[in-house]
Write a protein that holds these residues in place. Sequence first.
Motif, PDB file in Angstrom:
ATOM      1  N   THR A 238       0.817  -1.251  -0.117  1.00  0.00           N
ATOM      2  CA  THR A 238       0.075   0.018   0.005  1.00  0.00           C
ATOM      3  C   THR A 238       1.051   1.312   0.058  1.00  0.00           C
ATOM      4  OG1 THR A 238      -1.725   1.006   0.969  1.00  0.00           O
ATOM      5  CG2 THR A 238      -0.001   0.395   2.487  1.00  0.00           C
ATOM      6  N   ASN A 239       0.201   2.388  -0.149  1.00  0.00           N
ATOM      7  CA  ASN A 239       0.926   3.605   0.030  1.00  0.00           C
ATOM      8  C   ASN A 239       0.917   3.641   1.491  1.00  0.00           C
ATOM      9  OD1 ASN A 239       1.562   6.514   0.390  1.00  0.00           O
ATOM     10  ND2 ASN A 239       0.786   6.758  -1.638  1.00  0.00           N
ATOM     11  N   TYR A 240       1.955   4.142   2.138  1.00  0.00           N
ATOM     12  CA  TYR A 240       2.104   4.283   3.625  1.00  0.00           C
ATOM     13  C   TYR A 240       1.470   5.521   4.071  1.00  0.00           C
ATOM     14  CZ  TYR A 240       6.061   0.630   3.479  1.00  0.00           C
ATOM     15  OH  TYR A 240       6.559  -0.653   3.392  1.00  0.00           O
ATOM     16  N   GLU A 241       1.235   6.466   3.332  1.00  0.00           N
ATOM     17  CA  GLU A 241       0.495   7.537   3.743  1.00  0.00           C
ATOM     18  C   GLU A 241      -0.896   7.661   3.519  1.00  0.00           C
ATOM     19  OE1 GLU A 241       1.636  10.254   4.917  1.00  0.00           O
ATOM     20  OE2 GLU A 241       3.734   9.411   5.049  1.00  0.00           O
ATOM     21  N   SER A 242      -1.376   6.212   3.067  1.00  0.00           N
ATOM     22  CA  SER A 242      -2.772   5.899   2.948  1.00  0.00           C
ATOM     23  C   SER A 242      -3.429   5.712   4.414  1.00  0.00           C
ATOM     24  CB  SER A 242      -3.065   4.669   2.149  1.00  0.00           C
ATOM     25  OG  SER A 242      -2.506   3.520   3.053  1.00  0.00           O
ATOM     26  N   GLY A 243      -4.836   5.644   4.301  1.00  0.00           N
ATOM     27  CA  GLY A 243      -5.444   5.453   5.870  1.00  0.00           C
ATOM     28  C   GLY A 243      -4.936   4.497   6.466  1.00  0.00           C
ATOM     29  N   LYS A 244      -4.759   3.350   5.769  1.00  0.00           N
ATOM     30  CA  LYS A 244      -4.481   2.301   6.680  1.00  0.00           C
ATOM     31  C   LYS A 244      -2.604   2.205   7.034  1.00  0.00           C
ATOM     32  CE  LYS A 244      -4.111  -0.787   2.380  1.00  0.00           C
ATOM     33  NZ  LYS A 244      -5.061   0.522   1.582  1.00  0.00           N
ATOM     34  N   GLY A 245      -1.940   3.094   6.262  1.00  0.00           N
ATOM     35  CA  GLY A 245      -0.707   3.080   6.369  1.00  0.00           C
ATOM     36  C   GLY A 245      -0.515   4.011   7.759  1.00  0.00           C
ATOM     37  N   LEU A 246      -1.108   5.050   7.549  1.00  0.00           N
ATOM     38  CA  LEU A 246      -1.000   6.107   8.641  1.00  0.00           C
ATOM     39  C   LEU A 246      -1.503   5.270  10.148  1.00  0.00           C
ATOM     40  CD1 LEU A 246      -2.172   9.336   6.995  1.00  0.00           C
ATOM     41  CD2 LEU A 246       0.138   8.727   7.678  1.00  0.00           C
ATOM     42  N   GLN A 247      -2.611   4.539   9.926  1.00  0.00           N
ATOM     43  CA  GLN A 247      -3.129   3.883  11.092  1.00  0.00           C
ATOM     44  C   GLN A 247      -2.078   2.721  11.750  1.00  0.00           C
ATOM     45  OE1 GLN A 247      -6.789   2.422   9.408  1.00  0.00           O
ATOM     46  NE2 GLN A 247      -7.556   4.633   9.244  1.00  0.00           N
ATOM     47  N   LEU A 248      -1.512   2.239  10.745  1.00  0.00           N
ATOM     48  CA  LEU A 248      -0.524   0.955  11.326  1.00  0.00           C
ATOM     49  C   LEU A 248       0.889   1.798  11.770  1.00  0.00           C
ATOM     50  CD1 LEU A 248      -1.104  -1.424   8.206  1.00  0.00           C
ATOM     51  CD2 LEU A 248      -1.608  -1.631  10.710  1.00  0.00           C
ATOM     52  N   ALA A 249       1.050   3.035  11.134  1.00  0.00           N
ATOM     53  CA  ALA A 249       2.004   3.444  11.900  1.00  0.00           C
ATOM     54  C   ALA A 249       1.975   4.243  13.283  1.00  0.00           C
ATOM     55  CB  ALA A 249       2.549   4.967  11.058  1.00  0.00           C
ATOM     56  N   ALA A 250       0.644   4.518  13.499  1.00  0.00           N
ATOM     57  CA  ALA A 250       0.044   4.749  14.833  1.00  0.00           C
ATOM     58  C   ALA A 250       0.169   3.690  15.910  1.00  0.00           C
ATOM     59  CB  ALA A 250      -1.011   5.784  14.900  1.00  0.00           C
ATOM     60  N   THR A 251      -0.572   2.538  15.352  1.00  0.00           N
ATOM     61  CA  THR A 251      -1.041   1.441  15.928  1.00  0.00           C
ATOM     62  C   THR A 251      -0.520   0.130  15.223  1.00  0.00           C
ATOM     63  OG1 THR A 251      -2.719   2.606  17.021  1.00  0.00           O
ATOM     64  CG2 THR A 251      -2.421   0.131  17.216  1.00  0.00           C
ATOM     65  N   PRO A 252       0.762  -0.395  15.363  1.00  0.00           N
ATOM     66  CA  PRO A 252       1.212  -1.221  14.522  1.00  0.00           C
ATOM     67  C   PRO A 252       0.696  -2.708  14.782  1.00  0.00           C
ATOM     68  CG  PRO A 252       2.912  -0.734  15.906  1.00  0.00           C
ATOM     69  CD  PRO A 252       2.018   0.088  16.035  1.00  0.00           C
ATOM     70  N   TYR A 253      -0.652  -2.817  14.813  1.00  0.00           N
ATOM     71  CA  TYR A 253      -1.275  -3.985  15.049  1.00  0.00           C
ATOM     72  C   TYR A 253      -2.475  -4.179  14.435  1.00  0.00           C
ATOM     73  CZ  TYR A 253      -2.252  -8.019  17.907  1.00  0.00           C
ATOM     74  OH  TYR A 253      -2.442  -9.348  18.538  1.00  0.00           O
TER      75      TYR A 253
END
Length: 216
Positions: free
Chosen positions: A75-90
Motif C-alpha cells: 500500500t501507500n504508507y501515507e494511505s489511511g491504513k498506512g497511517l493507522q498502522l504507523a500509529a498502532t502497528p497491530y
Amino acid sequence: MRVEYGGDPDLDESWLAGGWEPLLREWIEAATAAGIAEPNAMVLATVEITSAGPRPAARTVLCKGLSPEGVTFYTNYESGKGLQLAATPYAAATFVWPALHRQVGLRGPVSPVPPEVTAIYWRSRPRNSQLGAWASQQSRPIAGRDQLDRALAEVTRRFADVEQIPVPAGWGGFLLRPEQVEFWQGRRSRLHNRIRMTLDPGSTEPSAAKIERLQP
C-alpha cells in the motif's frame, strides 16, 4: 438467506501439525481451484485514533506474500491504513471463502517489509498498476474523477521513455506476523469447527504453538 454447511471432512487439530501457514496455503489453493475470484483477498482491520477515541477501520486488500513469518500486503504508507498502522502497528486479517464454507482469521503486530522486498514485488506489477500507484495520493480527497485521470495521463507521459518505473517514495509492503490464527469451517446445525493456534512469539516452530478447539 440460510445456507446449509458441511460435506467435506471435518477440520481436525491434526491438520495444523505442520503449522498454520501450510493449511492456509492449502485453503487458498483450494479456493483457486474452485474458481473463486481473488482467492487471496483478505479483510484487513486496523485501528484509527480519533479525538473520540480509537475506532476500527476495515477494508479488503490482497495478500501478496505468505510464509511462516506471516502475510504480506502492499500500500501507500501515507494511505489511511498506512497511517493507522504507523500509529498502532497491530492488525487483524480475515480470508473468507463462502462457497467453500471456510474462513481464516489472523491477528498480530505489523511492520514494514525491507525496501528490497518491496522492490522485488514492484517489478512484478503490471506497468499500468505501477503508473496508478504514482498517480494516486491514496486515501486523500479529490474533486472529481477527471482530476485522477489527468494525474494518470501526466505520470504516463513522465515515464513514457522509462523502461523500469521506480518505486514511489512512501509506497511499500507490510508484514503481519500472526500471534493467533483461527481456522473456521461451516458445519450443519451451526455447530461449526473452530480451531485456534496461538503462536510462541519467539518461535515459528509448530510444536511451540498452542492449539485449541473453540465452541461455535
